[in-house]
Design an enzyme around this catalytic site. Structure first.
Site, mmCIF file in Angstrom:
data_model
loop_
_atom_site.group_PDB
_atom_site.id
_atom_site.type_symbol
_atom_site.label_atom_id
_atom_site.label_comp_id
_atom_site.label_asym_id
_atom_site.label_seq_id
_atom_site.Cartn_x
_atom_site.Cartn_y
_atom_site.Cartn_z
ATOM 1 N N LEU A 76 -33.242 1.489 -42.352
ATOM 2 C CA LEU A 76 -31.802 1.581 -42.643
ATOM 3 C C LEU A 76 -31.107 2.249 -41.460
ATOM 4 C CD1 LEU A 76 -29.663 1.157 -44.908
ATOM 5 C CD2 LEU A 76 -30.042 3.549 -45.539
ATOM 6 N N ASN A 90 -27.768 -9.272 -39.400
ATOM 7 C CA ASN A 90 -29.112 -9.310 -39.976
ATOM 8 C C ASN A 90 -29.347 -10.695 -40.569
ATOM 9 O OD1 ASN A 90 -31.648 -8.256 -40.886
ATOM 10 N ND2 ASN A 90 -30.797 -8.079 -42.946
ATOM 11 N N LEU A 130 -36.881 -3.108 -40.200
ATOM 12 C CA LEU A 130 -37.052 -2.619 -41.577
ATOM 13 C C LEU A 130 -36.446 -1.244 -41.851
ATOM 14 C CD1 LEU A 130 -40.740 -3.815 -42.191
ATOM 15 C CD2 LEU A 130 -38.616 -4.855 -43.015
ATOM 16 N N GLU A 165 -34.342 -20.288 -41.046
ATOM 17 C CA GLU A 165 -33.854 -19.121 -40.291
ATOM 18 C C GLU A 165 -33.751 -19.426 -38.802
ATOM 19 O OE1 GLU A 165 -35.854 -15.370 -40.920
ATOM 20 O OE2 GLU A 165 -36.395 -15.944 -42.945
ATOM 21 N N HIS A 179 -31.698 -12.364 -43.739
ATOM 22 C CA HIS A 179 -32.551 -12.020 -44.884
ATOM 23 C C HIS A 179 -33.117 -13.318 -45.458
ATOM 24 C CE1 HIS A 179 -34.052 -9.758 -48.242
ATOM 25 N NE2 HIS A 179 -33.596 -10.701 -49.034
ATOM 26 N N GLY A 196 -42.105 -10.365 -34.624
ATOM 27 C CA GLY A 196 -41.194 -10.778 -33.553
ATOM 28 C C GLY A 196 -40.952 -12.278 -33.479
ATOM 29 N N ASP A 256 -28.812 -5.292 -46.914
ATOM 30 C CA ASP A 256 -28.514 -6.689 -47.304
ATOM 31 C C ASP A 256 -27.183 -6.858 -48.051
ATOM 32 O OD1 ASP A 256 -31.075 -7.224 -46.310
ATOM 33 O OD2 ASP A 256 -32.007 -6.981 -48.261
HETATM 34 C C1 GRF Z 1 -38.019 -12.829 -41.832
HETATM 35 O O1 GRF Z 1 -38.434 -12.823 -43.183
HETATM 36 C C2 GRF Z 1 -36.572 -12.462 -41.759
HETATM 37 O O2 GRF Z 1 -35.813 -13.046 -42.778
HETATM 38 C C3 GRF Z 1 -36.629 -10.979 -41.891
HETATM 39 O O3 GRF Z 1 -37.762 -10.619 -41.111
HETATM 40 C C4 GRF Z 1 -38.678 -11.685 -41.107
HETATM 41 C C5 GRF Z 1 -39.030 -12.086 -39.697
HETATM 42 O O4 GRF Z 1 -39.657 -11.046 -39.045
HETATM 43 N N1 GRF Z 1 -35.404 -10.370 -41.472
HETATM 44 P P1 GRF Z 1 -40.316 -11.319 -37.609
HETATM 45 O O5 GRF Z 1 -39.252 -11.872 -36.733
HETATM 46 O O6 GRF Z 1 -41.437 -12.302 -37.833
HETATM 47 O O7 GRF Z 1 -40.817 -9.974 -37.133
#
Ligand code: GRF
Length: 220
Positions: free
Chosen positions: A96, A109, A94, A181, A111, A16, A152
């Site tokens: 689909l 999303n 995670l 990110e 990635h 999270g 993706d």
């Molecule tokens: C990061 O690698 C992001 O790119 C991917 O999920 C990870 C973050 O997960 N989509 P979280 O927010 O730490 O649970």
């Protein structure tokens, strides 16, 4: 004129950190969004604590409770609809999903690589960063994109690059990409809130800010 606050449903499966980053940006008044619901793919997901701390409604929707992908997806999007979410925002999610017509180009999303490299089914977490290092890539980064019916693959909204260092481990690279990110995802959501994002096929166009003289030169 005040910017429209986007109503977002945040989907999680893990720690999270992305959800926490949104909460921090919103509280700092730097992201025009309101998290109307947190949807988790399992009950024992650590990130749920952040939703609970902020008294955001949380829903747990497990894939194993549904037969088809369509039924599972509809259960998720029905929650989005009932909370009147404008966007579904995947944040370390995670599973689909099958995107219904009314959520086309309304599911986002992030990635942790530069799509189309090092992405697709099975590419998540440190697996992505290990593959980047094994391959010997000199840059990596993150990609914010619209979600279509495959992992993706949907149209790219924005990307940020980071350098790969010779002494990087998957963890050190992960930290650097995650820092990117933390800027990229709020920035993309802000662009959408400002009404500057449009999609044509695979191409996403970002209009200049409303007060920019360039705005009239470009035909969006
Ligand atoms: C990061 O690698 C992001 O790119 C991917 O999920 C990870 C973050 O997960 N989509 P979280 O927010 O730490 O649970």
């Amino acid at each position: 004129m005040p910017k429209k606050k986007l109503r977002i449903a945040v989907f999680i499966s893990g720690t999270g950190r992305t959800l926490k980053n949104f909460i921090d940006w919103i509280q700092a008044g730097k992201m025009s969004a309101e998290i109307v619901v947190v949807i988790s793919s399992a009950a024992n997901v650590a990130g749920l604590q952040y939703g609970e701390e902020e008294s955001i409604p949380v829903e747990i929707i497990e894939r194993s409770q549904y037969g088809s992908l369509n039924e599972f997806s509809e259960a998720n999007f029905n929650v989005c609809r009932s909370h009147r979410a404008d966007y579904a925002v995947l944040a370390g999610y995670l599973r689909l999903l099958e995107i219904p017509k009314d959520f086309e180009n309304r599911v986002l999303n992030i990635h942790p690589s530069l799509i189309p490299a090092f992405c697709g089914k099975g590419y998540y977490g440190n697996i992505v960063h290990s593959k980047v290092l094994e391959y010997g890539a000199k840059v990596s980064g993150c990609t914010v994109h619209f979600v279509d019916q495959d992992y993706d693959r949907g149209p790219i909204i924005l990307q940020k690059t980071v350098e790969v260092y010779e002494n990087d481990t998957p963890d050190t690279l992960n930290n650097r990409v995650f820092a990117a990110e933390c800027l990229a995802y709020p920035e993309a959501i802000e662009l959408i809130a400002e009404g500057r994002v449009s999609v044509k096929g695979r191409r996403v166009r970002i209009a200049p800010p409303k007060d920019s003289p360039r705005r009239n030169e470009i035909n969006f």
